[in-house]
Design a protein around this motif. Structure first.
Motif, PDB file in Angstrom:
ATOM      1  N   PRO A 243       0.803  -1.233   0.000  1.00 48.44           N
ATOM      2  CA  PRO A 243       0.000   0.000   0.000  1.00 48.44           C
ATOM      3  C   PRO A 243       0.830   1.275   0.000  1.00 48.44           C
ATOM      4  CG  PRO A 243      -0.957  -1.612   1.504  1.00 48.44           C
ATOM      5  CD  PRO A 243       0.356  -2.184   1.050  1.00 48.44           C
ATOM      6  N   ALA A 244       1.909   1.300   0.774  1.00 48.29           N
ATOM      7  CA  ALA A 244       2.761   2.493   0.842  1.00 48.29           C
ATOM      8  C   ALA A 244       4.011   2.287  -0.019  1.00 48.29           C
ATOM      9  CB  ALA A 244       3.182   2.770   2.282  1.00 48.29           C
ATOM     10  N   PRO A 245       4.315   3.232  -0.908  1.00 45.63           N
ATOM     11  CA  PRO A 245       5.536   3.097  -1.709  1.00 45.63           C
ATOM     12  C   PRO A 245       6.784   3.198  -0.843  1.00 45.63           C
ATOM     13  CG  PRO A 245       4.526   5.260  -2.040  1.00 45.63           C
ATOM     14  CD  PRO A 245       3.558   4.458  -1.235  1.00 45.63           C
ATOM     15  N   ARG A 246       7.773   2.381  -1.156  1.00 46.09           N
ATOM     16  CA  ARG A 246       9.048   2.405  -0.443  1.00 46.09           C
ATOM     17  C   ARG A 246      10.067   3.219  -1.233  1.00 46.09           C
ATOM     18  NH1 ARG A 246       5.215  -0.176   2.418  1.00 46.09           N
ATOM     19  NH2 ARG A 246       6.084  -1.417   4.115  1.00 46.09           N
ATOM     20  N   PRO A 247      10.866   4.041  -0.573  1.00 46.56           N
ATOM     21  CA  PRO A 247      11.920   4.766  -1.299  1.00 46.56           C
ATOM     22  C   PRO A 247      12.899   3.781  -1.940  1.00 46.56           C
ATOM     23  CG  PRO A 247      11.620   5.652   0.928  1.00 46.56           C
ATOM     24  CD  PRO A 247      10.863   4.368   0.868  1.00 46.56           C
TER      25      PRO A 247
END
Length: 288
Positions: A243-247
């Motif tokens: 769900p959350a993009p990772r750097p």
């Protein structure tokens, strides 16, 4: 010197309390049950008689923050604001632990401490807001950004890899995200050194030196178990959508530490060589 550690039973907080104890400091260890950092009355009461406040309390469920950003904001921004306000009133120094997620991960060289923030996730936005709140409320602060934390006192990447390596013949780990695996015991030591050295107020990066991909780190973990690192196969972030993009790039520079005369944490691989036995120990014993 009297220290208050908020979030004292988390992975970092546990190691910080132990480090302070070894150094002979007076420590007030505050669990969430002892101190709700979003309660202004409780915060003011706890902070009024200490010299240093270290905020290890945070919303760290990165994916959940995408749908519960308001809740994450309360812990990651409102809480630090109240701690900073109370610290200023008490004449105490505040240490706020932040994250690489305040950056977008699009860089190709280490992020400087004064690089522009551009978070791409709800978690990153709330932690960036926490940094802003601290700077707005007090002039006596240390913001310490870290990344890829692992330790003996909580769930972390090395422990997960070790468990999976005992269950499977092969592992698939992303090779297109690069960062600096950082032992919580090392970060705890760095925080203590920054404060005791009287480092100027500002932002510092508390990560290991060097860089590696998640796959490379997994291979190091597997090797520590006496297994063949070749069992860890490379894959891409596209195969593990969350769900959350990772750097993609989480390498942080350490120029501010050098300017302050504080030694940065050593190379990630050397630090893992020392940490492995402690972190992978089932009983989770802390470093002696």
């Amino acid at each position: 010197m009297r220290w208050l550690v908020a979030g004292s039973t988390g992975m970092l907080g546990t190691d910080l309390v132990a480090e302070l104890g070894r150094a002979g400091h007076d420590v007030v260890a505050a669990r969430h049950a002892d101190l709700d950092i979003t309660d202004p009355v409780a915060v003011a009461r706890r902070v009024r008689d200490v010299d240093v406040v270290v905020n290890c309390a945070a919303w760290t469920a990165v994916d959940d923050a995408e749908t519960r950003e308001a809740d994450a904001f309360r812990l990651n921004a409102t809480g630090p604001q109240l701690l900073a306000r109370a610290a200023r009133a008490a004449g105490a120094r505040l240490v706020q632990v932040s994250t690489d997620y305040v950056f977008d991960g699009a860089a190709t060289s280490p992020y400087a401490e004064d690089a522009a923030l551009n978070p791409v996730s709800a978690y990153g936005r709330t932690k960036g807001a926490g940094e802003w709140a601290v700077r707005a409320e007090t002039d006596d602060y240390l913001i310490v950004r870290t990344a890829w934390l692992y330790g003996a006192h909580g769930a972390c990447f090395p422990r997960t890899m070790a468990r999976l390596a005992g269950e499977r013949d092969t592992l698939q780990v992303v090779d297109d995200q690069v960062g600096q695996p950082t032992w919580t015991a090392d970060l705890a030591g760095l925080i203590v050194r920054l404060v005791t050295a009287g480092a100027p107020s500002g932002t510092y990066h508390g990560t290991s030196s060097g860089q590696v991909s998640w796959r490379g780190f997994a291979q190091a973990v597997v090797a520590s178990l006496g297994k063949d690192p070749a069992m860890v196969a490379a894959t891409t972030s596209d195969q593990f959508v969350r769900p959350a993009p990772r750097p993609a790039y989480s390498v942080l520079g350490h120029d501010a530490l050098a300017t302050a005369g504080v030694e940065p944490i050593g190379d990630w691989s050397q630090r893992w060589a020392e940490a492995a036995a402690v972190v992978l120990e089932p009983s989770g014993q802390s470093r002696a």
